[in-house]
Design an enzyme around this catalytic site. Structure first.
Site, mmCIF file in Angstrom:
data_model
loop_
_atom_site.group_PDB
_atom_site.id
_atom_site.type_symbol
_atom_site.label_atom_id
_atom_site.label_comp_id
_atom_site.label_asym_id
_atom_site.label_seq_id
_atom_site.Cartn_x
_atom_site.Cartn_y
_atom_site.Cartn_z
ATOM 1 N N ALA A 108 0.833 -1.206 0.000
ATOM 2 C CA ALA A 108 0.000 0.000 0.000
ATOM 3 C C ALA A 108 0.865 1.253 0.000
ATOM 4 O O ALA A 108 0.543 2.247 -0.661
ATOM 5 C CB ALA A 108 -0.925 -0.002 1.216
ATOM 6 N N HIS A 111 6.974 2.960 1.570
ATOM 7 C CA HIS A 111 7.468 4.260 1.094
ATOM 8 C C HIS A 111 8.979 4.199 0.884
ATOM 9 O O HIS A 111 9.505 4.654 -0.143
ATOM 10 C CB HIS A 111 7.174 5.370 2.116
ATOM 11 C CG HIS A 111 5.737 5.487 2.501
ATOM 12 N ND1 HIS A 111 5.351 5.893 3.758
ATOM 13 C CD2 HIS A 111 4.603 5.262 1.814
ATOM 14 C CE1 HIS A 111 4.033 5.920 3.821
ATOM 15 N NE2 HIS A 111 3.554 5.535 2.658
#
Length: 501
Positions: free
Chosen positions: A75, A205
């Protein structure tokens, strides 16, 4: 415009004590480290510092069995960093579910012709089946890349976003990417963002940043003539048009935005990023890694900015202008003066309707701190805030925004958040879609602060006007006066007249 107020620290400490009392001793001991009440500098020993790791533990694995609101590494990579790059095709490599769930959910606005030269709102998946798990999916991935090249020849490149099974079975997506990149003469980026990695989407990230470093930078000769006022806007995902609002302000003060990534970004903007003079980072948590790399390797300075609310807009614009010197500073003051009548009009209209209203926040990334002063510019009070996937340095930065007595919570569980809201009864809760409907059922106004509840932009001066309007619509909606339990209505209702016999 910052407000001077103090929250009820004693109440908040009692709420923490109450929720911890419901856990087994071991779980309570672990969760206690993630819950705190902000203290003043005097109470903290007079040091000029924000919340330290001793106050709030963060970036630690969630306790099995509790309802966490975090996401996974996939995600963080596909859904946040890579997905908004508009001219690349992003393959969700694995079973169909992950790609389906992450399909166009973040409102990353872009300009382009979908299916021709932009692909943000399309889903591409390798749709793994049992035979792919048993025999491997490398050949399937090769075929998919060939099909994408045939069907979408104007795509700028491809990213391969790994789902959990890819890491478990050991597929070599790097070898496939190298082979096909050479064959099609196109950038293909393998991203090892299997969902089981790390403790939250935050590692996704980091992995995505590393993929940019390793597979995009310095791979091709970039023909680009740089200028003295070139900047990259990094970590703005253009939710509801935020990046466009930021770009307008930066260009008005005389800067040239040469890259805006990854919201409305092209691969070319990322490739030429090392030629800029300054990196302006919006979401520090998701993109600080690549900014630090560019500082170390290319000597490009970076700074955070905050375009939520007039107080932070002015401070950020002046800080940015200071980096470039008198000419930009002069233009900046003119821009601030230009928008001051708009700001005054917005505050005059909405502050009387919102002043003193209390707000609780629970979001990811940067918003649990960045939006605080936007609320305060309207006279509102932040009573609680927390992050889904913060690190220690996020809470250190947050300490400079929150007031004494503010309730602070990290990776809050569904139970904790519900009990905190019940105990405080704020006038507004700002969080995500999973929290929206339970909070509204409690009779409390709610705004979705991940994707602006289908509104926005909230960045910039025009965005502040939209932000103020949306908060007013949420809090002052007459529906909240109609919330009453049916059994209370029956109890308080006047006696029904009975016909005489």
């Amino acid at each position: 415009m910052g407000l001077d107020y103090e929250n009820d620290g004693a109440l908040h400490a009692k709420l923490i004590e109450d929720v911890l009392s419901q856990y087994p001793d071991k779980a309570a001991k672990r969760r206690k480290k993630h819950l705190s009440v902000a203290t003043s500098k005097d109470e903290a020993g007079g040091e000029d510092k924000g919340l330290s790791e001793c106050d709030v533990k963060s970036n630690i694995k969630s306790i099995p069995g509790v309802m966490t609101i975090r996401g996974c590494a996939y995600a963080g990579s596909k859904g946040v960093v890579w997905g908004p790059v508009k001219d690349m095709v992003h393959i969700s490599h694995g079973p169909v579910g992950c790609g389906q769930y992450s399909w166009s959910q973040r409102r990353n606005y872009y300009v382009g012709t979908t299916g021709i030269d932009t692909f943000v709102t399309m889903q591409f998946t390798s749709d793994f089946q049992e035979k792919d798990i048993v025999f491997g999916g490398d050949k399937k991935l090769e075929k998919i890349i060939d099909e994408i090249e045939d069907l979408f020849p104007l795509s700028g490149g491809i990213s391969v976003q790994s789902e959990c099974p890819i890491g478990l079975i050991g597929d070599d997506i790097e070898a496939v990417s190298r082979k096909k990149a050479k064959e099609h003469e196109k950038t293909i980026v393998p991203v090892r963002c299997e969902g089981f990695r790390g403790v939250s989407q935050s590692l996704g990230h980091h992995i995505a940043n590393d993929a940019i470093r390793d597979w995009v930078f310095d791979k091709d000769d970039v023909a680009f003539e740089s200028g003295p006022y070139d900047v990259n806007v990094v970590g703005d995902y253009n939710i509801g048009g935020d990046a466009w609002a930021s770009r307008i302000l930066l260009e008005e003060i005389g800067l040239r935005v040469v890259g805006n990534w990854s919201g409305d970004a092209t691969l070319a903007e990322i490739e030429r990023a090392p030629k800029a003079k300054l990196n302006l980072i919006h979401c520090y948590r998701s993109m600080n890694y690549i900014c630090r790399h560019m500082e170390e390797k290319y000597g490009i300075a970076w700074m955070e900015y905050n375009f939520f609310g007039p107080s932070q807009i002015e401070a950020s614009l002046r800080n940015i202008a200071k980096h470039f010197g008198p000419e930009i500073e002069e233009k900046t003051e003119k821009v601030i003066a230009k928008y001051r009548p708009l700001v005054d009009a917005v505050i005059a209209k909405y502050q009387p309707r919102l002043e003193g209203r209390t707000v609780m926040l629970y979001v990811g990334g940067l918003r649990p701190r960045h939006v605080i002063t936007a609320y305060e510019d309207l006279g509102m009070v932040i009573v609680g805030t927390g992050y889904e996937f913060a690190h220690n340095d996020d809470y250190q930065r947050t300490g400079h925004y929150v007031k004494n007595g503010t309730l602070v919570y990290d990776d809050v569980t569904g139970y904790e958040l519900e009990k905190f809201i019940e105990g405080i009864r704020p006038d507004l809760v700002g969080s995500g879609i999973k929290e929206k409907y339970p909070v509204q059922k409690m009779g409390i106004p709610f705004r979705q602060m991940h994707s602006w509840d289908y509104s926005g932009p909230y960045h910039g001066y025009d965005g502040f006007a939209i932000f103020a309007r949306d908060m007013d619509l949420a809090i002052n909606n007459p529906v909240w006066g109609l919330y009453r339990a049916p059994w209370k209505k029956m109890k308080d209702a006047p006696p029904t007249a009975v016909a005489a016999e």
